[in-house]
Design an enzyme around this catalytic site. Structure first.
Site, PDB file in Angstrom:
ATOM      1  NE  ARG A 122     -32.485  35.993  16.207  1.00  0.00           N
ATOM      2  CZ  ARG A 122     -32.453  37.304  15.975  1.00  0.00           C
ATOM      3  NH1 ARG A 122     -33.070  37.800  14.944  1.00  0.00           N
ATOM      4  NH2 ARG A 122     -31.810  38.127  16.790  1.00  0.00           N
ATOM      5  CE  LYS A 158     -29.787  46.726  15.706  1.00  0.00           C
ATOM      6  NZ  LYS A 158     -30.396  45.501  16.228  1.00  0.00           N
TER       7      LYS A 158
HETATM    8  C1  EPZ Z   1     -28.052  39.392  19.213  1.00  0.00           C
HETATM    9  O1  EPZ Z   1     -29.209  38.651  18.881  1.00  0.00           O
HETATM   10  C2  EPZ Z   1     -28.099  40.640  18.330  1.00  0.00           C
HETATM   11  N1  EPZ Z   1     -29.313  41.401  18.605  1.00  0.00           N
HETATM   12  C3  EPZ Z   1     -28.082  40.225  16.853  1.00  0.00           C
HETATM   13  O2  EPZ Z   1     -28.041  41.422  16.083  1.00  0.00           O
HETATM   14  C4  EPZ Z   1     -26.800  39.427  16.596  1.00  0.00           C
HETATM   15  O3  EPZ Z   1     -26.792  38.995  15.250  1.00  0.00           O
HETATM   16  C5  EPZ Z   1     -26.769  38.208  17.532  1.00  0.00           C
HETATM   17  O4  EPZ Z   1     -26.851  38.654  18.905  1.00  0.00           O
HETATM   18  C6  EPZ Z   1     -25.498  37.387  17.372  1.00  0.00           C
HETATM   19  O5  EPZ Z   1     -24.384  38.184  17.610  1.00  0.00           O
HETATM   20  C7  EPZ Z   1     -29.350  42.190  19.715  1.00  0.00           C
HETATM   21  O6  EPZ Z   1     -28.410  42.259  20.479  1.00  0.00           O
HETATM   22  C8  EPZ Z   1     -30.624  42.963  19.924  1.00  0.00           C
HETATM   23  P1  EPZ Z   1     -28.143  34.981  19.997  1.00  0.00           P
HETATM   24  P2  EPZ Z   1     -29.642  37.389  19.810  1.00  0.00           P
HETATM   25  O7  EPZ Z   1     -29.073  34.643  21.105  1.00  0.00           O
HETATM   26  O8  EPZ Z   1     -29.300  37.638  21.212  1.00  0.00           O
HETATM   27  C9  EPZ Z   1     -29.202  30.457  19.166  1.00  0.00           C
HETATM   28  C10 EPZ Z   1     -28.595  42.820  14.289  1.00  0.00           C
HETATM   29  O9  EPZ Z   1     -28.545  42.687  13.059  1.00  0.00           O
HETATM   30  N2  EPZ Z   1     -29.988  30.534  20.400  1.00  0.00           N
HETATM   31  O10 EPZ Z   1     -26.697  35.184  20.298  1.00  0.00           O
HETATM   32  O11 EPZ Z   1     -31.050  37.047  19.490  1.00  0.00           O
HETATM   33  C11 EPZ Z   1     -29.873  31.222  18.034  1.00  0.00           C
HETATM   34  O12 EPZ Z   1     -30.769  30.393  17.335  1.00  0.00           O
HETATM   35  C12 EPZ Z   1     -29.113  41.697  15.158  1.00  0.00           C
HETATM   36  O13 EPZ Z   1     -28.238  43.853  14.909  1.00  0.00           O
HETATM   37  C13 EPZ Z   1     -30.535  29.372  20.933  1.00  0.00           C
HETATM   38  O14 EPZ Z   1     -30.363  28.287  20.385  1.00  0.00           O
HETATM   39  O15 EPZ Z   1     -28.686  36.255  19.222  1.00  0.00           O
HETATM   40  C14 EPZ Z   1     -28.746  31.626  17.148  1.00  0.00           C
HETATM   41  O16 EPZ Z   1     -28.488  30.554  16.262  1.00  0.00           O
HETATM   42  C15 EPZ Z   1     -29.540  40.479  14.354  1.00  0.00           C
HETATM   43  N3  EPZ Z   1     -31.278  29.456  22.067  1.00  0.00           N
HETATM   44  C16 EPZ Z   1     -27.554  31.760  18.092  1.00  0.00           C
HETATM   45  O17 EPZ Z   1     -27.951  31.163  19.333  1.00  0.00           O
HETATM   46  C17 EPZ Z   1     -31.497  30.654  22.702  1.00  0.00           C
HETATM   47  O18 EPZ Z   1     -32.184  30.670  23.751  1.00  0.00           O
HETATM   48  C18 EPZ Z   1     -27.170  33.188  18.373  1.00  0.00           C
HETATM   49  O19 EPZ Z   1     -28.299  33.864  18.863  1.00  0.00           O
HETATM   50  C19 EPZ Z   1     -30.937  31.817  22.145  1.00  0.00           C
HETATM   51  C20 EPZ Z   1     -30.187  31.742  20.998  1.00  0.00           C
END
Ligand code: EPZ
Length: 473
Positions: free
Chosen positions: A150, A51
């Site tokens: 997020r 996905k």
């Molecule tokens: C991706 O989300 C996935 N979703 C998530 O899968 C997955 O859990 C996550 O990566 C971590 O592996 C998709 O790919 C569509 P991140 P994403 O940005 O990109 C912080 C599932 O169940 N952060 O890596 O939104 C954030 O708060 C879903 O399939 C910032 O601080 O995750 C978090 O604590 C859920 N500033 C951490 O980074 C930002 O600008 C990881 O978030 C962006 C993120």
């Protein structure tokens, strides 16, 4: 020119916001999975396309005017929503089973209502592609969801470093390229945290920028490597994807291509955990074993026997002992498998500690597991677990995608029958989940309630109203 990627209906879509509002609202209470407990799994299960890869590959089709063919695309509501977003921009999509043909040549601009796009956080990743290709983009703030706030500061900071001017007005992120050449400029970006989405947004933006971009502290997830592979097929010049520092040399144009989505490592890990939790033996394929190393290592450490043969993994669940896990960015233990693994540890022999380090609100399943008889003490994002011998079946409401999977595994283990509600979360990320479990020997059926249950009738231990009312993850 403004590209407002808000979605709703277009003539070909016939899906109105009202239909969606109605569908979404009743979904939570009108369907459930009925699970007969103490099941065992046996045989083979086919793993679907990922996905979290398919979503970003679809977004990257905005970078070209030529046709993209994606194979092995899972049939999921999240994919459908991303498809609706692209269709509402005038992009033609033809879906034949797990094959998606995307023809972006007639992309147009429409002013579309706000709501539908909010049901899909991943739509925000489109901003990098739209900005780099068209010089301007407007995308609504994705907002928080059931697992956390997020934020998107890393996306915004990186785009600004590449030469974008960004303002946020009334919940809309409005980006445009300042330079009169209407091209972003390659630069060095150091992420404060290895955000998957921000890395993807910035790779897509940099692929059509002028000059070289380096992204330091980049996320290394397999889905990012899959994106870079496809972009390079389209003519991009991206090096070292999967490493901490990715290099992108911008090009003038990207062409169409055909690309097969990698197998879903999170679905694969979910089935392995379900087998371990029921002392079953199953084979899963296709998988890319090194995408699951952190998970198979922990399953072996806790007592399961794992055999890897090419693109398949066989697990023999044995007596499970408690082991500690701490979620981390790839190649660490994936946060998306923390909830299912918590279910496994709740019935393991001995004690274990589960620490969630990625999201601030991803322990929604713990109180429900305790209602079923688990012994888990939660202190913020650390679950201290004393394994118990059995769970009792009950009615449960999943509040996010992965905790729903964890509750289904708990229902399979429990004595008696369980009903799991909140399937609108599950159907976002697991293709044909109950049919695959049925093939593996589990007695599970999807029940459609004649009428929409009210909160009162839905006597569950976690009333849906208790669930934090964020937008979808
Ligand atoms: C991706 O989300 C996935 N979703 C998530 O899968 C997955 O859990 C996550 O990566 C971590 O592996 C998709 O790919 C569509 P991140 P994403 O940005 O990109 C912080 C599932 O169940 N952060 O890596 O939104 C954030 O708060 C879903 O399939 C910032 O601080 O995750 C978090 O604590 C859920 N500033 C951490 O980074 C930002 O600008 C990881 O978030 C962006 C993120």
């Amino acid at each position: 020119m403004d590209l407002l990627i808000l979605v709703c209906h277009d003539e070909s879509n016939k899906l109105t916001l009202n239909d969606l509002r109605k569908q979404n609202k009743s979904y939570l209470k009108s369907q459930n999975l009925k699970i007969f407990g103490q099941g065992n799994l046996h045989g083979k299960v086919k793993i679907s396309g990922a996905k979290n890869s398919a979503l970003v590959l679809l977004a990257s089709s905005l970078l070209t005017n030529e046709r993209i063919i994606l194979e092995n695309v899972p049939r999921l509501t999240d994919i459908e929503k991303m498809g609706n977003i692209l269709k509402s921009l005038g992009i033609k999509l033809i879906q034949k089973n797990n094959r998606l043909e995307v023809d972006p040549k007639n992309i147009s601009i429409k002013d579309l209502p706000y709501e539908l796009v909010n049901g899909l956080r991943a739509s925000f990743f489109c901003i990098g592609a739209l900005l780099s290709k068209y010089g301007e983009a407007k995308v609504p703030l994705p907002g928080g969801c059931n697992i956390g706030l997020r934020p998107i500061d890393e996306h915004i900071n990186g785009l600004q470093a590449l030469g974008a001017e960004i303002i946020i007005e009334e919940g809309i992120v409005k980006a445009r390229i300042k330079d009169e050449t209407n091209k972003l400029r390659g630069t060095h970006i150091k992420l404060k945290c290895p955000s998957v989405g921000a890395t993807e947004t910035l790779i897509m933006a940099a692929s059509l920028a002028e000059g070289r971009t380096t992204i330091e502290n980049a996320a290394r997830e397999p889905e990012i490597q899959d994106l870079c592979q496809m972009l390079n097929k389209m003519g991009a010049k991206i090096y070292d994807s999967g490493k901490e520092k990715i290099i992108i040399d911008g090009v003038n144009k990207l062409r169409g291509c055909t690309h097969k989505v990698i197998p879903d490592r999170i679905e694969a890990g979910t089935f392995l955990i379900a087998a371990a939790a029921t002392s079953s033996s199953i084979t899963i394929s296709p998988v890319i074993p090194n995408h699951l190393e952190a998970v198979t290592n922990k399953l072996q450490e806790s007592g399961s026997k794992i055999t890897i043969k090419g693109n398949s993994i066989t697990i023999k669940g044995k007596k499970i002992k408690g082991v500690d896990i701490e979620t981390a960015p790839f190649p660490g233990f994936p946060t998306d498998l923390q909830a299912p693994f918590t279910t496994l540890m709740a019935i393991a022999n001995g004690e274990s500690k589960i620490t969630e380090t990625i999201f601030e609100n991803r322990m929604n399943h713990v109180h429900l597991l305790n209602n079923m008889g688990a012994n888990i003490k939660l202190n913020k994002n650390i679950a201290s677990i004393k394994g118990v011998k059995k769970f009792k079946g009950m009615d449960l409401v999943g509040s996010d995608l992965r905790s729903s999977a964890a509750l289904i595994i708990a229902g399979i283990i429990a004595e008696g029958t369980s009903r799991v509600y909140g399937l609108e979360h599950l159907d976002r990320g697991y293709e044909n989940f109950e049919s695959k479990l049925k093939i593996l020997g589990i007695k599970i059926t999807r029940e459609f309630n004649k009428k929409t249950l009210t909160n009162k009738e839905l006597k569950t231990n976690s009333d849906p109203a208790d669930i934090p009312r964020y937008r979808a993850a």
